[in-house]
Design a protein around this motif. Structure first.
Motif, PDB file in Angstrom:
ATOM      1  N   LEU A   1       0.476   5.400   0.514  1.00  0.00           N
ATOM      2  CA  LEU A   1      -0.478   6.565   0.981  1.00  0.00           C
ATOM      3  C   LEU A   1      -0.507   7.301   0.154  1.00  0.00           C
ATOM      4  CD1 LEU A   1       0.494   6.463   4.775  1.00  0.00           C
ATOM      5  CD2 LEU A   1      -0.899   5.231   3.824  1.00  0.00           C
ATOM      6  N   LYS A   2      -1.868   7.799   0.112  1.00  0.00           N
ATOM      7  CA  LYS A   2      -2.090   8.919  -1.127  1.00  0.00           C
ATOM      8  C   LYS A   2      -2.231  10.235  -0.214  1.00  0.00           C
ATOM      9  CE  LYS A   2      -4.630   5.520  -3.925  1.00  0.00           C
ATOM     10  NZ  LYS A   2      -4.746   4.654  -3.241  1.00  0.00           N
TER      11      LYS A   2
ATOM     12  N   ASP B   1     -16.895   6.828   0.153  1.00  0.00           N
ATOM     13  CA  ASP B   1     -16.351   8.056   0.089  1.00  0.00           C
ATOM     14  C   ASP B   1     -17.059   8.671   1.356  1.00  0.00           C
ATOM     15  OD1 ASP B   1     -15.965  10.889  -0.052  1.00  0.00           O
ATOM     16  OD2 ASP B   1     -15.901  10.863  -2.236  1.00  0.00           O
TER      17      ASP B   1
ATOM     18  N   GLU C   1     -17.096   0.349   2.300  1.00  0.00           N
ATOM     19  CA  GLU C   1     -16.093   0.944   1.456  1.00  0.00           C
ATOM     20  C   GLU C   1     -16.806   1.996   0.743  1.00  0.00           C
ATOM     21  OE1 GLU C   1     -13.426  -0.496  -2.238  1.00  0.00           O
ATOM     22  OE2 GLU C   1     -13.444  -1.923  -0.456  1.00  0.00           O
TER      23      GLU C   1
ATOM     24  N   GLU D   1     -14.153   3.408   4.840  1.00  0.00           N
ATOM     25  CA  GLU D   1     -13.020   3.812   4.378  1.00  0.00           C
ATOM     26  C   GLU D   1     -12.878   3.814   2.752  1.00  0.00           C
ATOM     27  OE1 GLU D   1      -9.536   4.441   3.373  1.00  0.00           O
ATOM     28  OE2 GLU D   1      -9.646   4.258   5.641  1.00  0.00           O
TER      29      GLU D   1
ATOM     30  N   LYS E   1      -7.466  -0.591  -1.363  1.00  0.00           N
ATOM     31  CA  LYS E   1      -6.376  -1.400  -0.967  1.00  0.00           C
ATOM     32  C   LYS E   1      -6.447  -1.627   0.692  1.00  0.00           C
ATOM     33  CE  LYS E   1      -2.508  -2.449  -4.029  1.00  0.00           C
ATOM     34  NZ  LYS E   1      -1.346  -2.468  -4.135  1.00  0.00           N
ATOM     35  N   LEU E   2      -6.796  -0.419   1.128  1.00  0.00           N
ATOM     36  CA  LEU E   2      -6.913  -0.318   2.763  1.00  0.00           C
ATOM     37  C   LEU E   2      -7.884  -1.308   3.093  1.00  0.00           C
ATOM     38  CD1 LEU E   2      -5.973   3.297   3.520  1.00  0.00           C
ATOM     39  CD2 LEU E   2      -4.501   1.359   4.284  1.00  0.00           C
ATOM     40  N   SER E   3      -8.898  -1.093   2.446  1.00  0.00           N
ATOM     41  CA  SER E   3     -10.132  -1.594   2.889  1.00  0.00           C
ATOM     42  C   SER E   3      -9.807  -3.444   2.763  1.00  0.00           C
ATOM     43  CB  SER E   3     -11.274  -1.383   2.082  1.00  0.00           C
ATOM     44  OG  SER E   3     -11.834  -0.197   2.254  1.00  0.00           O
TER      45      SER E   3
ATOM     46  N   ASP F   1     -10.114   3.902   0.397  1.00  0.00           N
ATOM     47  CA  ASP F   1      -9.223   3.380  -0.403  1.00  0.00           C
ATOM     48  C   ASP F   1      -9.485   1.871  -0.553  1.00  0.00           C
ATOM     49  OD1 ASP F   1      -6.582   2.086  -1.111  1.00  0.00           O
ATOM     50  OD2 ASP F   1      -5.748   4.011  -0.343  1.00  0.00           O
TER      51      ASP F   1
ATOM     52  N   LEU G   1      -5.699  11.952  -0.507  1.00  0.00           N
ATOM     53  CA  LEU G   1      -6.995  11.416   0.344  1.00  0.00           C
ATOM     54  C   LEU G   1      -6.624  11.786   1.684  1.00  0.00           C
ATOM     55  CD1 LEU G   1      -7.391   7.760  -0.919  1.00  0.00           C
ATOM     56  CD2 LEU G   1      -8.954   9.771  -1.360  1.00  0.00           C
TER      57      LEU G   1
ATOM     58  N   ILE H   1       0.814  -1.346  -0.071  1.00  0.00           N
ATOM     59  CA  ILE H   1       0.109  -0.133   0.040  1.00  0.00           C
ATOM     60  C   ILE H   1       0.727   1.292   0.053  1.00  0.00           C
ATOM     61  CG2 ILE H   1      -1.648   1.364   1.392  1.00  0.00           C
ATOM     62  CD1 ILE H   1      -2.615  -1.427   2.415  1.00  0.00           C
TER      63      ILE H   1
ATOM     64  N   GLN I   1      -4.162  11.005   3.970  1.00  0.00           N
ATOM     65  CA  GLN I   1      -4.027   9.917   4.841  1.00  0.00           C
ATOM     66  C   GLN I   1      -2.560   9.826   5.442  1.00  0.00           C
ATOM     67  OE1 GLN I   1      -3.641   6.984   1.523  1.00  0.00           O
ATOM     68  NE2 GLN I   1      -5.784   6.352   2.003  1.00  0.00           N
TER      69      GLN I   1
END
Length: 201
Positions: A12-13, A94, A92, A67, A71-73, A69, A16, A10, A18
């Protein structure tokens, strides 16, 4: 946290907002100060890898996590598997597009405990106060500058229309400061943990 991010590949973005709170002592302090107990159904926005969720899951009745994202989910589901669906539900979505009134009614949410994604913290607080009257209290990690706007008095340099709108809906109290070093990656702003109590209007 770094190990988990590598494990699930992962990245981080920044887009977002994060910044993960990784200090276990601070996470435990958040759970304690917020008074989380077996009567609470909690909403956590921006659950990330579940560092706070894991602490809260053994204290409360239920937690609903949001959540955005994917991938994070996916990583969250694997790491929190022992709590899903017993005490933890993951949505999952927004956070800025959720109908909090419907969500609060559906899951009987009474409290929010969350390290809010910094990019959306300011508008999200107002949105929830306006749309989810069933949620009486929020305990939030947010940017210090937003907290100062929320707690500003008339005449202060931080006093603005945002302060006025917010003050009509709730009372705001800064509970403690959180060092930048408690986050990964470290944000370029200072943070605080804040209590938000809805006004009965």
């Amino acid at each position: 946290t770094a190990l988990l991010l590598n494990k699930y590949d992962i990245r981080l973005k920044k887009s977002l907002g994060q910044n993960f709170l990784i200090d276990t002592n601070i996470l435990k302090k958040i759970a304690k100060v917020s008074g989380a107990d077996e009567n609470d159904t909690i909403l956590e926005i921006g659950s990330g890898l579940g560092s706070l969720t894991e602490i809260l899951a053994v204290l409360v009745k239920n937690i609903v996590c949001i959540e955005v994202d994917p991938k994070l989910s996916e990583a969250f589901r694997k790491e929190m598997a022992r709590f899903i669906p017993i005490t933890v539900t993951l949505l999952e979505s927004d956070a800025m597009k959720v109908d909090y009134g419907i969500l609060a009614r559906e899951f009987k949410i009474n409290k929010i405990i969350s390290n809010l994604p910094y990019k959306i913290a300011a508008p999200l607080i107002i949105t929830i106060l306006k749309n989810a009257p069933g949620i009486d209290k929020m305990y939030l990690t947010i940017q210090k500058d937003i907290a100062e706007r929320l707690t500003a008095k008339a005449g202060d340099k931080n006093y603005s229309s945002y302060t006025v709108k917010s003050a009509l809906l709730a009372d705001f109290k800064i509970l403690f400061q959180i060092s930048r070093t408690c986050f990964m990656p470290a944000p370029n702003v200072d943070s605080v943990f804040m209590e938000v109590c809805r006004k009965n209007i």
